[in-house]
Design a protein around this motif. Sequence first.
Motif, PDB file in Angstrom:
ATOM      1  N   GLY A 183       0.773  -1.231   0.000  1.00 20.98           N
ATOM      2  CA  GLY A 183       0.000   0.000   0.000  1.00 20.98           C
ATOM      3  C   GLY A 183       0.801   1.275   0.000  1.00 20.98           C
ATOM      4  O   GLY A 183       0.234   2.348  -0.180  1.00 20.98           O
ATOM      5  N   ILE A 184       2.123   1.209   0.155  1.00 25.45           N
ATOM      6  CA  ILE A 184       2.967   2.398   0.194  1.00 25.45           C
ATOM      7  C   ILE A 184       3.656   2.560  -1.163  1.00 25.45           C
ATOM      8  O   ILE A 184       4.223   1.610  -1.688  1.00 25.45           O
ATOM      9  CB  ILE A 184       4.043   2.285   1.291  1.00 25.45           C
ATOM     10  CG1 ILE A 184       3.397   2.078   2.659  1.00 25.45           C
ATOM     11  CG2 ILE A 184       4.937   3.513   1.290  1.00 25.45           C
ATOM     12  CD1 ILE A 184       2.625   3.256   3.182  1.00 25.45           C
ATOM     13  N   PRO A 185       3.635   3.763  -1.758  1.00 27.43           N
ATOM     14  CA  PRO A 185       4.320   3.960  -3.049  1.00 27.43           C
ATOM     15  C   PRO A 185       5.792   3.595  -2.950  1.00 27.43           C
ATOM     16  O   PRO A 185       6.489   3.974  -2.011  1.00 27.43           O
ATOM     17  CB  PRO A 185       4.138   5.461  -3.320  1.00 27.43           C
ATOM     18  CG  PRO A 185       2.938   5.855  -2.525  1.00 27.43           C
ATOM     19  CD  PRO A 185       2.962   4.992  -1.293  1.00 27.43           C
ATOM     20  N   ILE A 186       6.267   2.855  -3.955  1.00 27.02           N
ATOM     21  CA  ILE A 186       7.647   2.386  -3.932  1.00 27.02           C
ATOM     22  C   ILE A 186       8.588   3.355  -4.646  1.00 27.02           C
ATOM     23  O   ILE A 186       9.799   3.301  -4.481  1.00 27.02           O
ATOM     24  CB  ILE A 186       7.736   0.992  -4.571  1.00 27.02           C
ATOM     25  CG1 ILE A 186       9.043   0.311  -4.166  1.00 27.02           C
ATOM     26  CG2 ILE A 186       7.603   1.054  -6.076  1.00 27.02           C
ATOM     27  CD1 ILE A 186       9.131  -1.120  -4.629  1.00 27.02           C
ATOM     28  N   ASN A 187       8.041   4.260  -5.462  1.00 28.94           N
ATOM     29  CA  ASN A 187       8.872   5.211  -6.202  1.00 28.94           C
ATOM     30  C   ASN A 187       9.696   6.057  -5.237  1.00 28.94           C
ATOM     31  O   ASN A 187       9.218   6.455  -4.174  1.00 28.94           O
ATOM     32  CB  ASN A 187       8.005   6.143  -7.050  1.00 28.94           C
ATOM     33  CG  ASN A 187       7.018   5.385  -7.900  1.00 28.94           C
ATOM     34  OD1 ASN A 187       6.064   4.825  -7.365  1.00 28.94           O
ATOM     35  ND2 ASN A 187       7.237   5.352  -9.185  1.00 28.94           N
ATOM     36  N   VAL A 188      10.915   6.372  -5.637  1.00 33.20           N
ATOM     37  CA  VAL A 188      11.750   7.218  -4.784  1.00 33.20           C
ATOM     38  C   VAL A 188      11.150   8.611  -4.632  1.00 33.20           C
ATOM     39  O   VAL A 188      11.410   9.304  -3.641  1.00 33.20           O
ATOM     40  CB  VAL A 188      13.181   7.305  -5.337  1.00 33.20           C
ATOM     41  CG1 VAL A 188      13.945   6.029  -5.052  1.00 33.20           C
ATOM     42  CG2 VAL A 188      13.185   7.595  -6.827  1.00 33.20           C
ATOM     43  N   ALA A 189      10.347   9.054  -5.599  1.00 29.16           N
ATOM     44  CA  ALA A 189       9.613  10.320  -5.500  1.00 29.16           C
ATOM     45  C   ALA A 189       8.276  10.122  -6.222  1.00 29.16           C
ATOM     46  O   ALA A 189       8.213  10.294  -7.442  1.00 29.16           O
ATOM     47  CB  ALA A 189      10.398  11.477  -6.098  1.00 29.16           C
ATOM     48  N   PRO A 190       7.202   9.755  -5.526  1.00 33.18           N
ATOM     49  CA  PRO A 190       5.936   9.370  -6.164  1.00 33.18           C
ATOM     50  C   PRO A 190       5.320  10.458  -7.033  1.00 33.18           C
ATOM     51  O   PRO A 190       4.574  10.146  -7.965  1.00 33.18           O
ATOM     52  CB  PRO A 190       5.024   9.034  -4.984  1.00 33.18           C
ATOM     53  CG  PRO A 190       5.946   8.703  -3.856  1.00 33.18           C
ATOM     54  CD  PRO A 190       7.146   9.569  -4.064  1.00 33.18           C
ATOM     55  N   TYR A 191       5.614  11.723  -6.762  1.00 38.65           N
ATOM     56  CA  TYR A 191       5.075  12.813  -7.570  1.00 38.65           C
ATOM     57  C   TYR A 191       6.110  13.364  -8.547  1.00 38.65           C
ATOM     58  O   TYR A 191       5.868  13.453  -9.743  1.00 38.65           O
ATOM     59  CB  TYR A 191       4.573  13.948  -6.673  1.00 38.65           C
ATOM     60  CG  TYR A 191       3.236  13.677  -6.027  1.00 38.65           C
ATOM     61  CD1 TYR A 191       2.051  14.131  -6.608  1.00 38.65           C
ATOM     62  CD2 TYR A 191       3.147  12.976  -4.830  1.00 38.65           C
ATOM     63  CE1 TYR A 191       0.812  13.887  -6.022  1.00 38.65           C
ATOM     64  CE2 TYR A 191       1.918  12.727  -4.231  1.00 38.65           C
ATOM     65  CZ  TYR A 191       0.759  13.184  -4.834  1.00 38.65           C
ATOM     66  OH  TYR A 191      -0.461  12.933  -4.261  1.00 38.65           O
ATOM     67  N   GLY A 192       7.275  13.744  -8.042  1.00 38.62           N
ATOM     68  CA  GLY A 192       8.231  14.499  -8.848  1.00 38.62           C
ATOM     69  C   GLY A 192       9.085  13.678  -9.778  1.00 38.62           C
ATOM     70  O   GLY A 192       9.584  14.204 -10.781  1.00 38.62           O
ATOM     71  N   GLN A 193       9.299  12.395  -9.476  1.00 41.84           N
ATOM     72  CA  GLN A 193      10.075  11.542 -10.369  1.00 41.84           C
ATOM     73  C   GLN A 193       9.513  10.127 -10.292  1.00 41.84           C
ATOM     74  O   GLN A 193       9.927   9.305  -9.480  1.00 41.84           O
ATOM     75  CB  GLN A 193      11.560  11.536 -10.014  1.00 41.84           C
ATOM     76  CG  GLN A 193      12.397  10.779 -11.040  1.00 41.84           C
ATOM     77  CD  GLN A 193      13.873  11.090 -10.937  1.00 41.84           C
ATOM     78  OE1 GLN A 193      14.273  12.224 -10.693  1.00 41.84           O
ATOM     79  NE2 GLN A 193      14.711  10.083 -11.119  1.00 41.84           N
ATOM     80  N   THR A 194       8.543   9.856 -11.157  1.00 43.60           N
ATOM     81  CA  THR A 194       7.823   8.585 -11.092  1.00 43.60           C
ATOM     82  C   THR A 194       8.630   7.427 -11.659  1.00 43.60           C
ATOM     83  O   THR A 194       8.277   6.268 -11.440  1.00 43.60           O
ATOM     84  CB  THR A 194       6.489   8.684 -11.856  1.00 43.60           C
ATOM     85  OG1 THR A 194       6.748   8.973 -13.241  1.00 43.60           O
ATOM     86  CG2 THR A 194       5.622   9.789 -11.279  1.00 43.60           C
TER      87      THR A 194
END
Length: 706
Positions: free
Chosen positions: A142-153
Amino acid sequence: MIAFLFALSNAHFAFAQEQNNPPAPEPPQSDPAPAQPDPAPASQPEPAKPEPAKAEPVQEVSVRGDWLGDATDKRIKSYPGARTVLDETALHKSGARSVEDALRAVPGVRVHDESGLGILPNIGIRGLSPQRSEQVLILVDGIPINVAPYGQTGLSLFPVTLESIESVDVARGGIAVRYGPNNVGGVINIHTRRIPKKLTLGVGETVHMGADGRLLSATYARAGGYVLENLGLQAQLVEEAGTGYRPRSGTRVDNVILDADWKPSKENRLTGRFQYYKADTDLPGALTPAAYESNPNQSQRPFDRFEGDTLRGSASWTLSSGDHEFTWTNFVNQSYRSFEFGSPITAGVPVTARSTSPRHFFVVGSEPRYTVVFDAAVHHKLTVGARYVHEQLGYKSDVSTFATGQYLVDNLWDFHDNALAAYVSDTLGMLDNRLEITPGVRVESLGLSYRDQQTGKGTTNVTNDVLPGISLGYRVAEPVFLYANYNKSFRPVQFTQITYGGELRPESAINYEVGTRISPIPDLTVNVTGFGIDFRDKLEFQGTNIGFRNLGRARHLGVETTVKAALSKQYAVEAGYTYLDTEQLGGKFPGNELPYASHHQLSVRARYAVRNFTWVVSGTYQSSAFSDGENTHVETPDGTKGPIPDYWLWNTQVTRQFDVGPTKVRLALAVNNLLDSRYYFRSVSYSNGRMPGQGRSAFVRLELEL
C-alpha cells in the motif's frame, strides 16, 4: 518505530551531494496469503484458529476503508474492474526468477528487465511505455515504492526481492480517486510475507545457473511470530550475489525488512516497518545487431553500472469500532541511486568518456482516512481521506573525458515539492447489495520548485487537478457479475521537465472498462474486459530552446480475457489473452501506433499436483511491436530503432514439499526459457541498441521452515 519515523520526518534535509545516506517507507506482512493495498495497516497476522482469549487476540477489523481490500478469491470476484492476483503458485512454483518474470503472465502487462536480474524492471500496462515503469503506480503493502511518487515517477530503484514476496495484486484501469497520481494503467500492489501467528524460523537458498556456468545465489532467512498474543514481530533477510547470464553482470543485493504488529486493545492496532535495501550491479547493456547475431550474451558496454540504496520506514494506526474505522499511515524514505555509463551511449560506438548521474531523495508522507458504514435510503460505505507528501531531490550529472582528463559537472540541481490531496467516495448498496455504485472524487494540489546551484536560475510549477471516478458492480446471479468503471487519472509534471520553463500541465487520461466475471461452476471462472484509455496532454520534448509542451494525445482500446479452471484435485489450468490497438492522435506522428504496444499477448499455465509433488509449465507470448513513435520498419544499423520481434517464453518447475521431523522442507528445480528462445527489446535509458533477453537458464531452491 513511530518515534523514529516522526524524528526522521522532522529532521533537517541534510543529505549532501557527496553523501550516500538513506532513510525509509513501506508497511509489513508475511506468509503465503494475500495482504492489502492502499496505505493501510502494514502487517497482518495469518488467520488463527479460535483460542481462549487472554490479552486481546489479533483479529480482522470490521470496516475496511482500502479500496482494493484483501486479494481473496471472494473479493476479486466482486471487484468492479479487471484484476489479477499472482499467488504462491505464480510466484514460487512456476519458474519465475523475479517479480518481473511473474508479471509477464498478467494480461496487458509488458516487462523489459534491463539488468536481467530483476533489479531494474521496466513495466508497462495496456500499451503505456514500460521505460523505467514511469506510467504505472507500484506499491509495496500500500505504500508507493517510487523514490519520488510525484516528482520523479521513474522506477530507477526497485527495493523488492522475490523471496520476501507473498503475492502481487494487479488492478488495471484508472483508480486515481483512492491512489492518486500515476496510475493511468492501473496499480500493482506487492504484498510481502505476513507475520505468522506462531513462531516461525525459515531459511532458503536458491542458485541460478546461466550461460557459460555463471551463478547467482539468493539466500533468504526469516524469523517471526507473535511473541505475545497481541504482539507480532518479524525479521526477513535476503542476500543475492554472483553474476547474471552475460559478462559484466556482477551483482550484490542486500534486503533487510523488520515488521511489527501490536494490538493493545480490541479497537486499536499499530503496525510498523523498517527496511534497508542496497543494490550494486554491473550492466552489460545493449548490443548492435551484428554483435547480437554473433553472440547475444556478450557485452559491448564496459563502463555501465548501477548502485543504489534506501532506508524506508512506515507506521500505521488503525482505530476501529463497530461501523467506523480510522486509519492513519505515515511513511518516509531516504534513497540514493547512481548510474555510471560510457559516452556515447550507443552500443558498438567507441566510448570516449564516462558519465555519472547520482541522485539523492528524501520523501515523507502522511495519510489519514476515515470510513463509516451506515444505512439511509440505501446502504452506504463512505470513505474520506487526505494525503500530504513532501519530496526533495538532489540531482547531479557529470562527465569525465578520457583523452584530456577533463571533468565537467553538467547539472547540479535541487528540486522539492509539496503535494496535498483530499478524496471522498461512497459505495451505495442496492437490491440487497447485489448492485453497488461507487462515485468518488479526488482533488490534487502540487507545487514543484527547481533551483540550479551553478547559475542560481530557478522556476516553479503549480498543479491543481480534480479526478472524478465512478464504478458499478452488479451481481446478476451468483455465477454472473457485471462491472463498469470510468475514471480520470493523471501523471504530474516531472522535476526535470520544469527546468526548461514554460506553462506545463499534468498529463491526464480518461480510463474506462466494461466487463463480466462468470463462474458457471465453482472451479471455473471466466473474465472478459473491454477497456479504453484516452491519454491527453502528454508532455513531449520540443528541443532545448523550447523544452516540453503538452502536445501529445493517444488512444488505447482493447479486450482482456482470462480463464481459470480446476479440472480435478490434481490438474488446474489458466490462460489469458489481450488484444490491444493504439493510435497516436497528436504530437509528431499522428496516426502511428504507440511504441511497445503489441497487438497480441497470450499466457498459459498448467499445474499438476500429486502427493508431495507439484509440476507447473507456463508460457507467455508477446507479438511484435515498434520501438519508437515514428514506427521505424527497417532497423537502424546501430539497433536503436526498428521493430521488436515477437517471442514465446516457456518455463517449468517441479516442487516437492515434505516434512523431516518438525521441519518443513521444500525443494524445487526450474528451467527458464525452456526452448532457449532468442528475444530482445531496445534502448533503455543509458544503453541504445538491442537489449538481449535471457537465454535458457535453471535454478535449484531449497527451503527449510521450523
